[in-house]
Design a protein around this motif. Structure first.
Motif, PDB file in Angstrom:
ATOM      1  N   GLU D 167       0.838  -1.193   0.000  1.00 10.11           N
ATOM      2  CA  GLU D 167       0.000   0.000   0.000  1.00 10.11           C
ATOM      3  C   GLU D 167       0.876   1.248   0.000  1.00 10.11           C
ATOM      4  O   GLU D 167       1.714   1.423   0.886  1.00 10.11           O
ATOM      5  N   ARG D 171      -4.076   9.579  -2.200  1.00 11.69           N
ATOM      6  CA  ARG D 171      -5.456   9.563  -1.761  1.00 11.69           C
ATOM      7  C   ARG D 171      -6.411   9.702  -2.949  1.00 11.69           C
ATOM      8  O   ARG D 171      -7.373   8.966  -3.092  1.00 11.69           O
ATOM      9  N   GLU D 222      -3.449   4.132  -1.557  1.00 10.74           N
ATOM     10  CA  GLU D 222      -4.277   4.173  -0.338  1.00 10.74           C
ATOM     11  C   GLU D 222      -5.693   4.673  -0.636  1.00 10.74           C
ATOM     12  O   GLU D 222      -6.655   4.284   0.022  1.00 10.74           O
ATOM     13  N   ASN D 226      -7.805  -0.550   1.064  1.00 11.44           N
ATOM     14  CA  ASN D 226      -7.038  -0.731   2.274  1.00 11.44           C
ATOM     15  C   ASN D 226      -6.407  -2.112   2.189  1.00 11.44           C
ATOM     16  O   ASN D 226      -7.062  -3.100   1.850  1.00 11.44           O
ATOM     17  N   SER D 228      -5.319  -4.264   4.343  1.00  7.38           N
ATOM     18  CA  SER D 228      -5.845  -5.317   5.222  1.00  7.38           C
ATOM     19  C   SER D 228      -7.162  -5.867   4.679  1.00  7.38           C
ATOM     20  O   SER D 228      -7.401  -7.077   4.689  1.00  7.38           O
ATOM     21  N   LYS D 229      -7.999  -4.968   4.190  1.00  6.82           N
ATOM     22  CA  LYS D 229      -9.289  -5.404   3.672  1.00  6.82           C
ATOM     23  C   LYS D 229      -9.094  -6.274   2.426  1.00  6.82           C
ATOM     24  O   LYS D 229      -9.714  -7.324   2.278  1.00  6.82           O
ATOM     25  N   VAL D 246       2.481  -1.733   4.423  1.00  4.36           N
ATOM     26  CA  VAL D 246       1.997  -0.357   4.285  1.00  4.36           C
ATOM     27  C   VAL D 246       3.220   0.538   4.427  1.00  4.36           C
ATOM     28  O   VAL D 246       3.801   0.631   5.506  1.00  4.36           O
TER      29      VAL D 246
END
Lengths: 319, 319, 319, 319
Positions: D167, D171, D222, D226, D228-229, D246
Motif C-alpha cells: 500500500e 489519496r 491508499e 485498504n 488489510s481489507k 503499508v
C-alpha cells in the motif's frame, strides 16, 4: 572532572559523529560540561573550542564525516605546539580530552598527557590498522561501501564477461580488501600481508575459467600493488584483458552502518567513564565483542596480524 | 510478423533488462514468439539464440546489466559476418530484430536491414550521447549513481575542507557531468562541449573561497581532461591541493531507476508495435516526454547539442 | 561423508544465500557432492532435491532471500513426514544435512537425527532470537534496513517536528528494536524484555521537549505492543499527536551486509567441517567473535537474555 | 524587487531543499536579498523570518525534508491571519514570496496576492496530484523509494512464493502506485482513477499462476482501498493467503533523486525570474520537459487525468 573536550583527527571515518555524540551525551549524563575542538590538534592549538550540549549532537548519529572537522597539524609535532594546545584547554578549565582518530592521532594524545592533560584515544579509521582492537570505527561502513560498488561492478562485468580489478584503500593493512573480497565473492584477494605473484593471480583466473567462470573480481589493497600495473601484467603475461576501478575517497564517506554507530557509542561512553575515574593515556577498543582499554603506548606497540582463518576461507569460497 | 528477436550490444546500461522484458512481453501479448540473442552481434553470427517466454524475463526489471550479455563483434563489421547473422535469424524464421545499444549498435542494425532483416533500435547507453532522443536508457541511473558517490565524497571533503575533482564518464558528451554536477551542487562543471582553462577553474575556486566556502567539487567529464592532470595544474598554478576520484565502471551498474525502467518499458513496447506494422530501420526515442521514431540513418546524422539553459543554471546555482 | 544436502526453512533472512554458497563450496573443496533441497522440509519430503556445483552458487552471495526457497511444512511435524524426508535423502545416498533457519527449523533438524540423518543447524533469522549464539544470519542486515528507514523518516519528522512511532519485527526478542533504536538515535525503545507504561514514554517525550527537542523517534518491537494503540494512548493521555510506520516485510529483504555474508560464510564452512568429522545434531554459532558448536538440544534450552549494557546505553545516549 | 522570501508548506517532499536553494541562489545572482520563512504560513504570521545568503543553502541540495520546516496553519485560513502574514513581510520590506507546496499551499499563495504580496507557487509534493504540471518535486524520489522497498520485498516474496500487497500513498491520485507498479513489475496496480473489483484482482492472480508465476505483487494506492481489507477479501473469496506492507512515511523521505533536484532547481530559478518581471499569482511547472507558468487560479481548476497509455502498458507488461 568538570569539563571534557573531544576532537577528531587524521583521516575522517564514518561513525566519528556517533562517537562525538556519545562522548557529549555521556558528559551531560554525568554532569560534565562537554567541549568540541574543531579541526583536530590544529584547532586545539588555535583555541577553536566551543561548549557543546546534548542538542549540539542531535541529528548527527547517521551522518558520515565529522562535524567537528579534522585536519593534520605540523605545529602539533613540536613541543611548542603541544604546549599551546595544553594551554588552550587549561585556560578553559578543561582537564580531559577524548581523541578520535588513527595511530598518528593516538601518538599525539600520548604526548599531550606529558603536558598534564588526561587523554583517551578512540580508534576511528576505515583502515582497521590498529592492532590492539578487533575493529576500528568506520571499518564496517567502508567494507559495506566497497560491497555496494562491487554489486554495481558485477552488473557490468557479468554482462561483458570481463575480469575486473578493484583497488581499495589499505596501505599496510589488507583488512578492507580481505573482508570486502570475501563478502564480495572475489576470486582473488591481494593484500600487503601476503604478496602474490602475477602468475599466482593468473593461475586463479585459469582455474575459474576451467569450471566455466566468465568473469572474475580481483580485490587489490593499494598497499600491495597498483591496479594499472596489474592490468598491464595480466595482459602481457596471460593475454587477459581486464578493467580496473580505483574506488578512492568514496570509501571514506557514507552513512555509518549500525555496527559502526554502536561501536562508536560504546567507545564514546567508555572514554568518558575512564576520564571520570581519573584514567589517562588509555586507548579504548573492542576485543571479542568486549569493550576494554589499555595504555596507548602499549596499544601502539602491538603488531597487526593477518586473520589467517578468514584468509583461508577465501580459498575455499572461491573454489 | 511471427517471430522477433532481441539483443543488447556495445556497453551495457542499467535498464537494458527492462527493455528486453518489455520487448518479450509485448511479443507474447501480440502472439509473436520472442527470441533472445546472447552476446550481441557476435551471438547472432554464431546462432546463440534461444526462444524466450513471459517467464524468461520475470524478476529482471530491477536488475542492472543485461541478462542476454553483450559483446563487441569484429566479424559483424564485415559483409560476410552480417550475412551469417541474417542467415542465423532466417534459419529460425525470425523476421524482426530489436537492437538495444548505442550508436555503434544502431549502425549495425541499419546495415542488417540491407540483409533483409527488419530492425528497430532502442537507445541504451549511460552516456546520453544520441542526439535524436532526449534521453537514453541508463542515463538517469548513471546520474543518480554519480550523485550517491558525490554524497559520500561530500562527507569526507567537508570534514577535511578539501577540493575534490570527480571524473565521470563522457568522452564526447558531457551530459553525465552536467546533470550530476548541477544535481550534486558542484562548483565547477567541465565538459567537452565547452572547454575551460585551468585559470577559469581557479577563478571559480577563488570566488567560492571569498564567500567562505571551505570545499569545492569539480565535476569533470573524461572527454574534457584528466583528473590527475587538473590536480597537478591546480597545485602548480594556484597552490591548491585537491583530491581526485575517478568513478569508473560503477557508473555502468546499479539497479535501474524508475525513470529508466519506464523509459525502457515504453520503448520496448513501441519497438514491437513498429515491427508489427512492418516498419524497419527505425530508431525509437523520447522527445518532450513523447515516444517517437525516425529512420536510424537520420537519427545518426543529428548532432548532439549542449542544453544551454541547464549549463547556465550551473552558474546561477553555484553563485 | 560423500554427499551433503542443504536447505533453508522458516522465515527467510538476508545472508541465507551466502550460507548455502559456503556449504556448497566447502563441499566441493573437500570432494563432497553438494545437494540443494527446495522449499525446506516440504521439499525434502517430496524429494525436490538437486545436485549442485560450485557454479550453481555463483553470483548469489550478494542477494537477499534464498534461492532454494523456503516454506513451512505441516507434514514434517508428523513421524511419517520425517520418515519420508529421511528416505528421500537416503535414496540419493545423502548422509548429511545442513539446515539454515530459526528455532522451528532447528527442532526439525534435531528430530531428523532420530531418523539416522546427520544434521547441522545454521542460525538464519532476522530476529536474533536464538539464545545460544551472539548473532544470527540476517540480523545485521535487518538492523541496517531499519536504519535506512529511520533516516528517511527523520527527513520528514524533523521537517514537521512530529513524533514518530516505528514498529519493527520482534515478537519475543527486542534485539532488532534495541540495536536499531540505539543506532537510529531513538528517544524511546520499547521491547518485550522490559515492558514500559505509556506514562514512561510520555515522561521521556517531555524530558526531550524540555531540552528543546522538536521531534522524537519511538522504536517499538511488535512483541511489546502495537503502534496504533500507542499512538492513541499518547494522544489521549498526553495530547501528543504522532505518526506511525509499521515497517513490515521490507525488514526481511535487502542485500546482505558484509557482516552477514561473512558470518554466513564462516558458519557454512564450519557446518561442512563438522559433518566431515562425523558430527551430528549440532548447532553452529558465534560467541565473542568465535565460531563454535553445541548440541541443538542444549542450544534450544538456552534463554535469550537482554543485553543490559546496551539497554542502559540507550538512556545515556538519549539524555 | 529588492527582497524575496521563500517558504515550504503542507507535507514535505524530497527536493524542497533544492528548490529553496535555487530560489536563494537566484536571488543572490540577481542582487535580491533572500529571506527564509520557517514553518510555512504559521511562521509567516509569527514573523519567523530570517535573512539568508548563498552559504545558508550550502550542503542541502542532497537532503530530504525541508530545512525551513513546514507546518499547517489554522490561523492563515482566516482573513486576519493572512493580513498578519502580509504585514510580517511588509515590515521587512519583502515584496515577493515563493511558496513551495501542494494545492493547499497554492490556494494560500493565491489569497496572499489579495493582500498585496506578489506570490509564485512551486509544486512540491510526492503525490504528483497537481494537474497543471507533468511532475511535482518529490514524486520521482518517492517512486524510487517505493521501488527500493519492492526490491527488498521481492527477496522475501520469491523465497516464500507469496503474494504481497503493497500500500502506497495517493489519496486521490494513483500516480505513485502506477509508476512504481510498472517500474516494480507489479502484477496488479489498483488506483483511485479506475476502481477494480476483488474478482478482477483474483483473475489476474490466476492468470499469473497459469503461466507458472509463484509470487505476485499488488500495488495499491491508499485512496482505492485498504491493504488489510484486500488481504481478507483475497483469502475469503479465493483462498489466497497474502502478506501486506503499508509503506507509510518512509515515502516522504530520502535523498532527492537527480530528476527532483534538477526540476527543483529549474523551478526555483524560474520563480525568481518571474518575480523580477513583476509577475504574481503564478504557478510554475513543467510540461513536456519545458518549464512554464500559469495563473494559480487556472492551475487549480485543472483536473488530473490518468495517463491511459501508461496504464495500458501495465497490462502488456504483466502478460
Amino acid at each position: 572532572m568538570k569539563k571534557i573536550a573531544v576532537l577528531t583527527s587524521g583521516g575522517d571515518a564514518p561513525g566519528m559523529n556517533a562517537a562525538i555524540r556519545a562522548v557529549v551525551r555521556a558528559c551531560v549524563y554525568y554532569n560534565i560540561v562537554p567541549y568540541g575542538v574543531r579541526r583536530g590538534y590544529e584547532g586545539l592549538i588555535h583555541s577553536d573550542i566551543k561548549k557543546l550540549s546534548a542538542s549540539s549532537v542531535g541529528d548527527i548519529i547517521h551522518k558520515g564525516g565529522t562535524f567537528l572537522k579534522t585536519a593534520r597539524s605540523q605545529e602539533f609535532m613540536t613541543k611548542e605546539g603541544r604546549e599551546k594546545a595544553a594551554a588552550s584547554l587549561r585556560s578553559l578549565g578543561i582537564e580531559g580530552l577524548v581523541v578520535i582518530g588513527g595511530d598518528g592521532s593516538f601518538r599525539g594524545a600520548e604526548r599531550l598527557t606529558e603536558e598534564g592533560i588526561a587523554t583517551i584515544g578512540i580508534p576511528g579509521t576505515i583502515d582497521n590498522d590498529l592492532a590492539y582492537t578487533d575493529f576500528t570505527i568506520g571499518f564496517d561502513t567502508a567494507v559495506n561501501t566497497v560491497l555496494q560498488a562491487v554489486t554495481k561492478i558485477r552488473d557490468t562485468s557479468t554482462s561483458h564477461e570481463k575480469t575486473t580489478i578493484i583497488e581499495v584503500m589499505g596501505r599496510y593493512c589488507g583488512d578492507l580488501a580481505l573482508y570486502a573480497g570475501i563478502a564480495g565473492g572475489a576470486e582473488s584477494i591481494i593484500i600487503p600481508e601476503d604478496p602474490v605473484s602475477t602468475q599466482d593471480v593468473i593461475n586463479r583466473l585459469n582455474k575459474g575459467k576451467e569450471r566455466g567462470k566468465m568473469h572474475h573480481i580481483i580485490m587489490l589493497a593499494e598497499g600491495s600493488g597498483n591496479a594499472s600495473k596489474l592490468q598491464e601484467d595480466l595482459l602481457r603475461e596471460a593475454g587477459e584483458s581486464s578493467r580496473i576501478t580505483v574506488l578512492g575517497f568514496i570509501q571514506r564517506g557514507g552513512d555509518p552502518t549500525s555496527a559502526d554507530r554502536i561501536l562508536a557509542s560504546r567507545l564514546g561512553i567508555e572514554a568518558v567513564e575512564l576520564l571520570r575515574r581519573e584514567e589517562s593515556g588509555l586507548a579504548v577498543g573492542v576485543r571479542h565483542s568486549n569493550v576494554f582499554s589499555m595504555p596507548i603506548s602499549e596499544a601502539m606497540k602491538q603488531k597487526k596480524k593477518l586473520d589467517q582463518t578468514l584468509y583461508n576461507m577465501a580459498e575455499i569460497l572461491s573454489v
